[in-house]
Design an enzyme around this catalytic site. Structure first.
Site: not given
Ligand SMILES: O=C(O)C(=O)C[C@]1(C(=O)O)C=C[C@@H](O)C=C1
Length: 347
Positions: A220, A222
């Site tokens: 992911t 950020f």
């Molecule tokens: O719920 C979490 O732990 C988050 O940080 C959010 C979140 C998102 O919004 O996509 C961030 C990364 C992961 O893909 C899963 C959830």
């Protein structure tokens, strides 16, 4: 109820840094491009100690790990939603906000790009985080006793196949670490949470299974947001990246070609191009509220999100943006920041 040990990412995280070459979140071709580092737990030193970084979720959420990766010395500020995290910065309750904008499994999180457009924060840093999902349960509970699983909707979606195999009912909650806290506070013995191995350690839950994500390569991206732009590092210190949004009236393919040509004729490499076009994707028009000119609340059917290599201070970048502005109805630079080609892996 088990007490939550304090979050100490500095001392005991095992961190790997993976390199991805062309700026896209891709799996490295060979394991040689995966290098272990930061054995002493010290990540990149960015920002000042005590910097407050707002994130969505509870202590132990992936977003918090991303914040600590970006600013190891920071104090994290938990918020109910990404919009609240951004509001915390606007109201000076935090100095930065962190939001996920893209993942290898989901693609662009347009929900959060929309937030960027509705607020006047700037991107000052990017962080790519490897996301490991685990199945966590109350101590002593076995997989056979489980009926249900709770987590953030994205985590549930990313683990679809594994959850199908387990045959568990799914219920979405606000964040992954929040799901873990719910298990604990309500002493749920028939329910599991999907969250990170770090969250398991923080809250003292059992890890019943790991690597739950459908794709083994799950990263992911950020973005760290700030009210004010940070001074740009000298271009000699490494590659810079710029993110911008372009909206136009239509004739999509022609405009797309003109945008590509504005970059390619100046030898500027794109690292992301997301076309939000209802005729191609069946998506609705994007409503843009440009906060810097409050009268401007408009609906644009054609919106492009573009990231490219280069700084807004480079002459050729200025020229490309000027050229694109000449045939678009809306152009906004969301930020200019150091390109970070690494994927951080914390567990
Ligand atoms: O719920 C979490 O732990 C988050 O940080 C959010 C979140 C998102 O919004 O996509 C961030 C990364 C992961 O893909 C899963 C959830």
């Amino acid at each position: 109820m088990a007490a939550a040990p304090s979050l100490n990412l500095q001392s005991n995280l095992h961190s790997l840094k993976r390199t991805f070459s062309n700026g896209r979140l891709r799996k490295p071709r060979s394991s040689s491009s995966i290098v272990a580092l930061h054995q002493n737990g010290s990540l990149r030193s960015h920002g000042t100690p005590g910097l407050r970084v707002a994130f969505q979720g509870s202590t132990g959420a992936y977003s918090e790990f991303a914040a600590k990766t970006a600013c190891p010395e920071c104090a994290t500020v938990p918020c109910r939603s990404f919009a609240d995290a951004i509001a915390a910065v606007e109201r000076d309750r935090a100095d930065r906000a962190i939001v996920p904008v893209e993942s290898t499994m989901e693609g662009t999180a347009l929900r959060n790009y929309d937030l960027l457009l509705r607020h006047d924060l700037r991107i000052v840093q990017e962080i790519n985080l490897f996301v490991h999902y685990c199945l966590l349960a109350m101590p002593g509970v076995s997989t056979a006793e489980l009926r249900r699983v709770i987590s953030h909707p994205m985590a549930l979606a990313h683990c679809g196949r594994a959850l199908e195999r387990l045959g568990l009912d799914r219920e979405a909650v606000e964040d992954t670490a929040g799901a873990v806290k719910m298990l604990l506070s309500e002493q749920m013995l028939d329910t599991a949470a999907i969250a990170s191995p770090r969250a398991a350690a923080i809250y003292g839950l059992d890890v019943l299974a790991g690597g739950l994500q459908d794709e083994s390569w799950n990263v992911t991206r950020f973005l760290l947001l700030s009210k004010l732009p940070e001074p740009l590092p000298p271009s000699s210190s490494g590659k810079m990246k710029t993110s911008m949004v372009v909206a136009h009236r239509g004739g999509s393919m022609t405009v797309l070609l003109k945008i590509l040509s504005a970059f390619s004729s100046r030898d500027i490499s794109l690292t992301k191009l997301e076309v939000n076009n209802p005729t191609m994707e069946g998506k609705g028009p994007v409503i843009i509220l440009d906060v810097r000119s409050p009268a401007m609340l408009k609906t644009f059917p054609h919106v492009l999100y573009v990231d490219f290599e280069g700084s807004i201070e480079d002459e050729k970048v200025k020229e490309a943006i000027d050229e694109i502005s000449s045939f678009s109805v809306f152009v906004r630079v969301l930020g200019c920041y150091a390109a970070d080609p690494h994927v951080y892996d914390l567990y």
